[in-house]
Design a protein around this motif. Structure first.
Motif, PDB file in Angstrom:
ATOM      1  N   ARG A 263      23.505  22.809  29.163  1.00 38.53           N
ATOM      2  CA  ARG A 263      23.823  22.330  30.495  1.00 38.53           C
ATOM      3  C   ARG A 263      24.009  20.822  30.563  1.00 38.53           C
ATOM      4  O   ARG A 263      24.472  20.293  31.580  1.00 38.53           O
ATOM      5  N   LEU A 264      23.641  20.123  29.477  1.00 32.59           N
ATOM      6  CA  LEU A 264      23.755  18.669  29.442  1.00 32.59           C
ATOM      7  C   LEU A 264      24.966  18.182  28.652  1.00 32.59           C
ATOM      8  O   LEU A 264      25.123  16.975  28.450  1.00 32.59           O
ATOM      9  N   GLU A 266      28.356  16.750  28.110  1.00 35.93           N
ATOM     10  CA  GLU A 266      29.151  15.924  29.012  1.00 35.93           C
ATOM     11  C   GLU A 266      30.651  16.108  28.808  1.00 35.93           C
ATOM     12  O   GLU A 266      31.434  15.975  29.754  1.00 35.93           O
TER      13      GLU A 266
END
Length: 430
Positions: A263-264, A266
């Protein structure tokens, strides 16, 4: 002295108690530390209750959890099969072991006969994770903090242990057997290549691999297809091992594995996203967010290949105490229908679906063979209790796949653009 009298006096032989609970008789030999026994003397498989702690485990956690605790601790032995692959014993027990339900009065009499002191629960083995209701201290279920903890519990056992069990591919997901007599390594290579073909990978494209494990898909895509690949995993041990292999194979100009929650991530605008064995860990209620994340990270006409264990139906149910406490804490399974529905609801166009259930049964059989062949080194690496957990879990999972209790599905989808163009060919090319 009659059985009733022994029950009343607290001197009931354990073997007699077990035999009295069998609906169709004992399919195996049972022996206990008090000298009692039950079942046929010439049985090929014997359940041996070694000590009083094992009895307390069985009485205080009836069902698979109590038996698992006793077995993992060495208080319950299964003689006649190797602890690295108790498949034959599990097959026999699941097919023929049938308990009857005693009346409340009879159950109390049995407990008195065996000794009420045995109802004090012993501490669970250290390999056991907290029950779900106590995991709230680790964070909300499927929060980043709690997900990191449960992944650490299962995957950061020992890289050397995984090398011994999984083999050179270091691939802890279902293989795809191109032929019935293919080796495990050949089947794992075929799995990665099938994923690559389904994704239509080409040199210069960008791939994101979610829950990448030890980086097998990332390395395959970079080495065989010239793809720039990023993999993410919540296991620090996996990421470290994967990066070392990427450098050793001189793929670091194309491939990278990060210790990172997916989810992190970028970056975006990926040509393809593969998710091989992650969906089981994210929680069914989080599917909309998960598939929405994938949609947003794909370029228009990009592709997703989702590979995960599923149920044979779409009815929610728990994974069972043993799996939840010892193997996949917080893991959740549902049918492929729900996965396809959620992918479609997120705006992805599903192009193809395929079931590899029988392939996973063969994969698990191969892992169990590796565990048996490397048993002494595995025990030296992680201890006998942990090695027993793995043998029990893999053999039991093999049986579940064979009996169609669980399945393994590929779902291939595209991010169709605003004009309705998916970039997908008229017929499947793989």
């Amino acid at each position: 002295m009659t059985l009733t009298q022994r029950r009343a006096q607290g001197t009931l032989p354990i073997g007699d108690a077990v035999a009295s609970l069998m609906r169709d008789g004992m399919p195996v030999r049972f022996t206990a530390y008090d000298g009692s026994s039950a079942g046929p003397e010439d049985a090929e498989i014997e359940l041996e209750l070694v000590n009083q702690r094992g009895l307390s485990y069985l009485l205080t956690a009836p069902g698979d959890l109590g038996m698992a605790r006793a077995y993992v601790s060495g208080d319950l032995n299964v003689n006649g099969v190797h602890p690295g692959d108790p498949y034959d014993a599990l097959t026999l027990l699941q097919s023929r072991l049938r308990f009857r339900k005693p009346s409340p009065a009879e159950a109390m009499a049995l407990l008195r006969g065996l000794g009420l002191s045995n109802l004090k629960p012993p501490p669970p083995p250290p390999q056991e994770h907290l029950p779900r209701w106590r995991r709230v201290v680790e964070g909300v279920r499927h929060s980043m903090t709690r997900d990191a903890e449960v992944i650490h519990h299962h995957y950061d056992v020992s890289n050397r242990f995984y090398e011994l069990v999984l083999g050179p591919s270091m691939t802890y997901t279902c293989a795809v057997y191109p032929t019935a007599d293919a080796t495990l390594e050949e089947a794992q290579t075929e799995k990665y290549d099938l994923v690559a073909r389904k994704l239509g990978l080409e040199p210069g494209q960008r791939l994101l691999d979610l829950g990448c494990g030890w980086g097998g898909m990332v390395r395959h895509a970079a080495r065989e297809y010239g793809v720039k690949a990023i993999g993410v995993t919540l296991s620090r041990a996996q990421a470290s091992w994967a990066q070392e292999q990427i450098k050793a194979q001189r793929l670091d100009h194309l491939a990278e594995v990060r210790f990172l929650d997916y989810r992190l991530v970028e970056e975006g605008d990926f040509d393809a996203i593969s998710s091989i064995g992650l969906t089981e860990h994210i929680g069914v209620r989080n599917y909309p967010e998960y598939f929405g994340f994938i949609r947003d990270k794909l370029r228009p006409q990009g592709r997703l290949l989702n590979h995960c264990i599923t149920r044979h139906d779409n009815v929610p149910r728990s994974t069972g105490a043993f799996i939840d406490r010892y193997v996949f804490p917080d893991g959740e399974l549902i049918g492929s229908g729900r996965i396809i529905t959620e992918a479609q609801n997120a705006g992805l166009e599903v192009q193809h679906e395929e079931n590899f259930r029988v392939h996973y049964a063969k994969t698990l059989a191969g892992w169990c063979r590796n565990l048996v062949e490397n048993w002494d080194e595995c025990v030296a690496e992680v201890g006998e209790a942990t090695a027993r957990v793995w043998g029990l879990y893999m053999a039991g999972s093999r049986l579940a796949f064979e009996r169609n209790e669980i399945q393994l599905h590929h779902v291939l989808a595209t991010k169709t653009d605003g004009r309705g163009e998916s970039g997908y060919p008229l017929r499947h090319p793989f």
